[in-house]
Enzyme design. Structure first.
Site, PDB file in Angstrom:
ATOM      1  N   TYR A  45     -34.391  42.418 -18.186  1.00  0.00           N
ATOM      2  CA  TYR A  45     -34.413  42.299 -16.738  1.00  0.00           C
ATOM      3  C   TYR A  45     -35.895  41.383 -16.255  1.00  0.00           C
ATOM      4  CZ  TYR A  45     -34.132  43.326 -11.579  1.00  0.00           C
ATOM      5  OH  TYR A  45     -33.989  43.273 -10.301  1.00  0.00           O
TER       6      TYR A  45
ATOM      7  N   PHE B  76     -29.274  16.578   2.003  1.00  0.00           N
ATOM      8  CA  PHE B  76     -28.004  17.042   1.384  1.00  0.00           C
ATOM      9  C   PHE B  76     -27.554  18.146   2.431  1.00  0.00           C
ATOM     10  CE2 PHE B  76     -25.314  19.404  -1.336  1.00  0.00           C
ATOM     11  CZ  PHE B  76     -24.549  18.556  -1.558  1.00  0.00           C
ATOM     12  N   ASP B  77     -26.322  18.345   2.463  1.00  0.00           N
ATOM     13  CA  ASP B  77     -25.802  19.173   3.401  1.00  0.00           C
ATOM     14  C   ASP B  77     -26.266  20.732   3.284  1.00  0.00           C
ATOM     15  OD1 ASP B  77     -24.186  17.447   1.986  1.00  0.00           O
ATOM     16  OD2 ASP B  77     -22.442  18.518   2.051  1.00  0.00           O
TER      17      ASP B  77
ATOM     18  N   ASP C 289     -36.680  16.940  -3.144  1.00  0.00           N
ATOM     19  CA  ASP C 289     -35.137  17.460  -3.598  1.00  0.00           C
ATOM     20  C   ASP C 289     -34.854  16.648  -4.989  1.00  0.00           C
ATOM     21  OD1 ASP C 289     -32.477  17.941  -4.115  1.00  0.00           O
ATOM     22  OD2 ASP C 289     -32.046  17.996  -2.129  1.00  0.00           O
TER      23      ASP C 289
ATOM     24  N   ALA D  80     -32.879  17.075  -7.679  1.00  0.00           N
ATOM     25  CA  ALA D  80     -31.530  17.253  -8.435  1.00  0.00           C
ATOM     26  C   ALA D  80     -31.001  16.174  -9.342  1.00  0.00           C
ATOM     27  CB  ALA D  80     -30.087  17.410  -7.649  1.00  0.00           C
TER      28      ALA D  80
ATOM     29  N   LYS E 298     -27.206  19.105 -12.112  1.00  0.00           N
ATOM     30  CA  LYS E 298     -27.069  17.690 -12.432  1.00  0.00           C
ATOM     31  C   LYS E 298     -27.862  17.456 -13.497  1.00  0.00           C
ATOM     32  CE  LYS E 298     -25.815  18.354  -7.785  1.00  0.00           C
ATOM     33  NZ  LYS E 298     -25.729  19.652  -7.180  1.00  0.00           N
TER      34      LYS E 298
ATOM     35  N   HIS F   1     -14.977  19.657   5.183  1.00  0.00           N
ATOM     36  CA  HIS F   1     -14.240  18.793   4.039  1.00  0.00           C
ATOM     37  C   HIS F   1     -13.761  19.827   3.103  1.00  0.00           C
ATOM     38  CE1 HIS F   1     -18.635  19.048   3.976  1.00  0.00           C
ATOM     39  NE2 HIS F   1     -18.337  18.659   2.695  1.00  0.00           N
TER      40      HIS F   1
END
Ligand code: F0G
Length: 461
Positions: free
Chosen positions: A72, A124-125, A216, A218, A259, A453
């Site tokens: 843990y 990004f969304d 960001d 990714a 990614k 979407h």
């Protein structure tokens, strides 16, 4: 030389995929209300919906998974991951999260303030949604070339427009801007890279006004490869030298490791600011898990520790970026209008130029997604009128986005160029018959317009 960009790996395990008939696919499309998100993946032949969480792992990653320490607190796998992240990011403080949007949530909770602006190239969304929930205004300041799908001249179409950023500071005051987020590569306009010069310039302007900068990241390695191959002065630098310089200009980085982590799940929140780190730890404990696992299992952290090293291999990146370009070139040969130059993780087809007779309110790119599935069992994703469309909060009138594309995402180390030829051939055929296609009508959108979407239902006109 062509052989230089061929696969730097061989295939040891294969996953069967199913070839289906056009009649079957038409039936499944109808059942899915013409929304590719609602298709069963087993009925898809080549899946290009996303490059997220779809990578093939290497023998070394699978071997590392067996060594996962599932304690843990303080597990060995966390320290292995921490070491790998420090090496690639050049930042010391590492909080794992279960995937990218959890890191976005932590980042938005820490940096976003109600009524203030969050500047980005194109958010990004998942960050946009988190920022809006916090009451901040996310604004997209990508350079104008980044929104021009017909011109392939600019090598860094993900750059932030510095003049727009300066203008916002002048007009609203720097204290009204809570954070700047640079997304590398810029997913929403074609996986387009951001240059080192731009990252540096944005960071200097932000620093002058005490505005924190977040990256960001990714697709950090793909961005670094574009810097190496397109920006003067970087050709002799290693990928890690470039990533470390990129991150030297920010305070914090978030990453969806699904990614460029070359893994199927995981995320990161990395920072050089101790106060920010302590806040992130606490938010992680409440929402993700203890500091040293943050929602990831020990074995997943081991796979990510190895994946982050593998993705920085320049031979892998040369193969990767050239495979995406290969698909772009096959499409261009047939006149299919794509966003140029091709970016890092997929080819984006311009829906408006592909179907000029279908107006944006009849969802040309969504029609193309359905046509491609019908034709060849290939699943792509719409990034246009449905995904990025919104409504005026006062009048309820629809607002149509500047970009109208279908993204064909290429999963990492998964498909061969033969698979990409299937896509190119099918799209070529559709393009020849483009006049025979009509648009679509949105008949269901779900309760949250910005997420429609995923759940939308359509009818063919
Ligand atoms: N940031 C960027 C730039 C992304 O592209 C994504 C995900 C995220 C954050 C969120 O990460 O999925 O791990 O929670 N993009 C995927 C896509 C979903 O298809 O482009 P996540």
């Amino acid at each position: 030389m062509k052989y230089m960009s061929a696969e730097p790996f061989r295939i040891k395990v294969v996953e069967p995929i199913k070839k289906t008939t056009k009649e079957e696919r038409l039936g499944w499309l109808r059942e899915a209300n013409y929304n590719a998100f609602k298709l069963r993946a087993e009925n898809v032949y080549v899946d290009c919906l996303t490059d997220s969480g779809t990578s093939a792992m290497s023998t070394n990653q699978w071997a590392a998974m067996m060594t996962g320490d599932e304690s843990y607190a303080g597990c060995k796998s966390f320290y292995n991951l921490e070491e790998s992240v420090r090496d690639v990011f050049g930042m010391e403080m590492v909080q794992p999260t279960h995937q990218g949007r959890a890191a976005d949530y932590i980042m938005a909770s820490i940096y976003c303030e109600p009524g203030k602006y969050a500047v980005g190239n194109m958010h990004f969304d998942t960050f946009r949604g988190n920022a809006e929930v916090m009451g901040a205004y996310p604004v997209d300041y990508v350079i104008k070339e980044g929104l021009d799908t017909s011109s392939g001249e600019h090598p860094f179409k993900g750059n932030i427009d510095i003049d727009k950023f300066q203008k916002l500071i002048d007009e609203k005051g720097a204290d009204q801007i809570c954070v700047v987020i640079i997304t590398v590569t810029c997913n929403n306009n074609g996986g387009q890279p951001v240059s080192m010069a731009n990252i540096k310039a944005v960071s200097e302007l932000a620093k002058k006004h005490k505005i924190p900068v977040v990256i960001d990241s990714a697709r950090l390695a793909e961005n670094a490869y574009f810097i190496k191959t397109r920006e003067e002065g970087y050709e002799d630098k290693s990928i890690k030298e470039i990533t470390r310089e990129m991150f030297s200009y920010c305070e914090t980085a978030t990453m969806s490791s699904k990614k460029d982590g070359l893994v199927n799940i995981g995320g990161l929140f990395v920072t050089r600011n101790e106060d920010i780190f302590l806040k992130a730890n606490q938010l992680a404990i409440v929402h993700e898990g203890f500091i040293t696992y943050g929602g990831m299992s020990g074995r997943d952290m081991e796979a990510l520790a190895v994946g982050l090293q593998e993705v920085c291999d320049v031979q892998y990146l040369e193969y990767r970026v050239n495979q995406v370009k290969y698909l772009g070139d096959r499409l261009k040969e047939q006149g299919v209008p794509i966003v140029e130059p091709t970016g890092g993780h997929g080819v984006y087809v311009d829906g408006r130029r592909f179907f000029p007779h279908i107006p944006q309110h009849e969802f040309p790119s969504q029609r193309l997604v359905c046509a491609l599935y019908e034709e060849a069992g290939v699943r792509a994703v719409e990034l246009g009128a449905c995904a990025f469309g919104s409504k005026d909060p006062e009048t309820g009138d629809p607002i149509w986005p500047a970009l109208e594309t279908m993204r064909i995402s290429v999963s990492r180390r998964v498909y061969t160029n033969n698979h990409l030829d299937v896509i190119a051939e099918a799209l070529g055929d559709i393009y020849k018959n483009r006049d025979s296609y009509k648009g679509m009508k949105l008949v269901y959108e779900g309760p949250i317009v910005s997420l429609r979407h995923f759940t939308a239902g359509f009818e063919l006109l």
